[in-house]
Design a protein around this motif. Structure first.
Motif, PDB file in Angstrom:
ATOM      1  N   UNK A  14      29.648  16.793  -0.459  1.00  0.00           N
ATOM      2  CA  UNK A  14      28.343  16.813  -0.650  1.00  0.00           C
ATOM      3  C   UNK A  14      27.815  17.853  -1.578  1.00  0.00           C
ATOM      4  N   UNK A  15      28.302  19.043  -0.896  1.00  0.00           N
ATOM      5  CA  UNK A  15      27.892  20.224  -1.464  1.00  0.00           C
ATOM      6  C   UNK A  15      28.303  20.378  -2.807  1.00  0.00           C
ATOM      7  N   UNK A  16      29.677  20.005  -3.052  1.00  0.00           N
ATOM      8  CA  UNK A  16      30.155  19.932  -4.341  1.00  0.00           C
ATOM      9  C   UNK A  16      29.691  19.215  -5.458  1.00  0.00           C
ATOM     10  N   UNK A  17      29.196  18.051  -5.005  1.00  0.00           N
ATOM     11  CA  UNK A  17      28.622  16.988  -5.911  1.00  0.00           C
ATOM     12  C   UNK A  17      27.023  17.600  -6.176  1.00  0.00           C
ATOM     13  N   UNK A  18      26.263  18.319  -5.390  1.00  0.00           N
ATOM     14  CA  UNK A  18      24.937  18.823  -5.363  1.00  0.00           C
ATOM     15  C   UNK A  18      25.293  20.025  -6.511  1.00  0.00           C
ATOM     16  N   UNK A  19      26.095  20.808  -6.296  1.00  0.00           N
ATOM     17  CA  UNK A  19      26.337  21.977  -7.061  1.00  0.00           C
ATOM     18  C   UNK A  19      26.623  21.603  -8.681  1.00  0.00           C
ATOM     19  N   UNK A  20      27.470  20.619  -8.681  1.00  0.00           N
ATOM     20  CA  UNK A  20      27.764  19.944 -10.132  1.00  0.00           C
ATOM     21  C   UNK A  20      26.570  19.469 -10.708  1.00  0.00           C
ATOM     22  N   UNK A  21      25.671  18.697  -9.791  1.00  0.00           N
ATOM     23  CA  UNK A  21      24.489  18.045 -10.399  1.00  0.00           C
ATOM     24  C   UNK A  21      23.285  19.293 -10.958  1.00  0.00           C
ATOM     25  N   UNK A  22      23.209  20.256 -10.236  1.00  0.00           N
ATOM     26  CA  UNK A  22      22.420  21.419 -10.658  1.00  0.00           C
ATOM     27  C   UNK A  22      23.109  22.151 -11.700  1.00  0.00           C
ATOM     28  N   UNK A  23      24.350  22.220 -11.692  1.00  0.00           N
ATOM     29  CA  UNK A  23      24.868  22.819 -13.061  1.00  0.00           C
ATOM     30  C   UNK A  23      24.524  22.167 -14.291  1.00  0.00           C
ATOM     31  N   UNK A  24      24.777  20.690 -14.143  1.00  0.00           N
ATOM     32  CA  UNK A  24      24.658  19.664 -15.160  1.00  0.00           C
ATOM     33  C   UNK A  24      23.140  19.936 -15.756  1.00  0.00           C
ATOM     34  N   UNK A  25      22.155  19.800 -14.826  1.00  0.00           N
ATOM     35  CA  UNK A  25      20.695  19.689 -15.133  1.00  0.00           C
ATOM     36  C   UNK A  25      20.307  21.183 -15.757  1.00  0.00           C
ATOM     37  N   UNK A  26      21.004  22.252 -15.474  1.00  0.00           N
ATOM     38  CA  UNK A  26      20.659  23.579 -15.686  1.00  0.00           C
ATOM     39  C   UNK A  26      21.082  23.726 -17.539  1.00  0.00           C
ATOM     40  N   UNK A  27      22.647  23.173 -17.571  1.00  0.00           N
ATOM     41  CA  UNK A  27      22.942  23.336 -18.833  1.00  0.00           C
ATOM     42  C   UNK A  27      22.269  22.346 -19.525  1.00  0.00           C
ATOM     43  N   UNK A  28      21.750  21.361 -19.039  1.00  0.00           N
ATOM     44  CA  UNK A  28      21.134  20.386 -19.981  1.00  0.00           C
ATOM     45  C   UNK A  28      19.906  20.747 -20.582  1.00  0.00           C
ATOM     46  N   UNK A  29      19.330  21.563 -19.645  1.00  0.00           N
ATOM     47  CA  UNK A  29      17.775  22.161 -20.026  1.00  0.00           C
ATOM     48  C   UNK A  29      18.016  23.187 -20.986  1.00  0.00           C
ATOM     49  N   UNK A  30      19.392  24.000 -20.801  1.00  0.00           N
ATOM     50  CA  UNK A  30      19.354  25.155 -21.809  1.00  0.00           C
ATOM     51  C   UNK A  30      19.825  24.477 -23.219  1.00  0.00           C
ATOM     52  N   UNK A  31      20.522  23.431 -23.307  1.00  0.00           N
ATOM     53  CA  UNK A  31      20.788  22.848 -24.506  1.00  0.00           C
ATOM     54  C   UNK A  31      19.644  22.385 -25.085  1.00  0.00           C
TER      55      UNK A  31
END
Length: 299
Positions: free
Chosen positions: A5-22
């Motif tokens: 669950x922690x790994x999925x949350x981390x990947x989700x947060x990273x995806x959201x963060x990179x999406x905002x940056x792009x």
């Protein structure tokens, strides 16, 4: 389980963060495209021949919209494309002089002498690598069809050992001009029939020894012209088409007949007859070869 669950949350947060940056970067570094450019490009023929001097139709469309090229800058599309582009941009079309390619050489199989028998690939670029070609004249058309292969419009053909331009098909794309390794093809005004059919910069005797149709640099054409429209440059006449009045006095004065009114009905008919004879000879040779092959197979 908690680790997954922690790994999925981390990947989700990273995806959201990179999406905002792009998304932020796309707005900051966005390149605005003028909507007129694709509209102008649709008015062009799509040949991408480079005859306009720009890298393809998109390059020309961009230059036209930016005011760096005229609306009639496409030699292939001609007046039809220019009118469409003018409507898109809301401007008027200014008429430009139609240009055509011309091969400045008349050294065909009968007039130009060979100093060697060339046996190699049918390409002028390949031939000049061997002692600058096989003809006596260093400036002669080699007649191996490099320009013919480069033309996307079927407007230039080798006839009796020298390239000839079909001016009705020529769009002045300059492909043949760039392809010719001898640099003996140039663009000339289509409306002016006077053409110089030689490029040799050699002197009289050397020319006469190499070609019976070459310019000997006598200068009679220059002396005859009353409009200062023709001058000798490097033993060869060069016409100033801005001054030329099409009086044809230079053509009448030339003792070697290398200055001629080219696109006259007589010249067109002569070229058609030569092409017909050449096609008939090619057909006869093919039939003879086919008959010989059939006979050999029977044996």
């Amino acid at each position: 389980m908690n680790t997954i669950i922690f790994a999925v949350l981390v990947l989700g947060v990273m995806g959201l963060l990179f999406g905002l940056i792009l998304a932020f970067a796309s707005k900051i570094f966005a390149v605005e495209v003028d909507e007129r450019i694709p509209a102008v490009q649709e008015c062009l023929p799509g040949a991408n021949c480079g005859g306009c001097g720009y890298p393809g139709c998109n390059g020309l469309a961009t230059a036209i919209v930016e005011g760096k090229a005229p609306v009639n800058g496409c030699p292939v599309g001609g007046a039809a494309s220019a009118e469409k582009i003018a409507k898109v941009l809301g401007v008027e079309v200014t008429e430009s002089e139609k240009m055509v390619a011309h091969v400045h050489c008349s050294g065909d199989c009968e007039t130009a002498k060979n100093r060697a028998n060339y046996e190699g690939i049918e390409d002028c670029l390949g031939a000049i690598r061997v002692a600058n070609g096989y003809k006596e004249c260093a400036f002669a058309c080699l007649g191996l069809g490099t320009c013919e292969k480069a033309c996307p419009f079927g407007a230039i053909h080798v006839v009796n050992g020298v390239a000839k331009v079909d001016e009705d098909k020529c769009t002045a794309c300059s492909k043949c001009v760039a392809a010719c390794p001898k640099h003996i093809i140039s663009l000339v005004p289509a409306a002016n029939p006077i053409r110089v059919d030689c490029s040799s910069k050699a002197k009289g005797k050397e020319v006469m020894d190499a070609c019976s149709a070459g310019c000997i640099g006598c200068g009679l054409c220059e002396k005859t012209c009353k409009f200062d429209a023709i001058h000798m440059e490097g033993n060869i006449p060069v016409i100033d088409y801005d001054k030329c009045k099409k009086c044809q006095m230079c053509a009448k004065a030339c003792p070697r007949h290398i200055i001629e009114p080219w696109n006259t009905p007589e010249k067109v008919k002569e070229l058609q007859e030569i092409k017909a004879k050449q096609a008939a000879a090619k057909k006869a040779a093919a039939e003879k070869a086919a008959a010989a092959k059939a006979a050999a197979e029977k044996k």
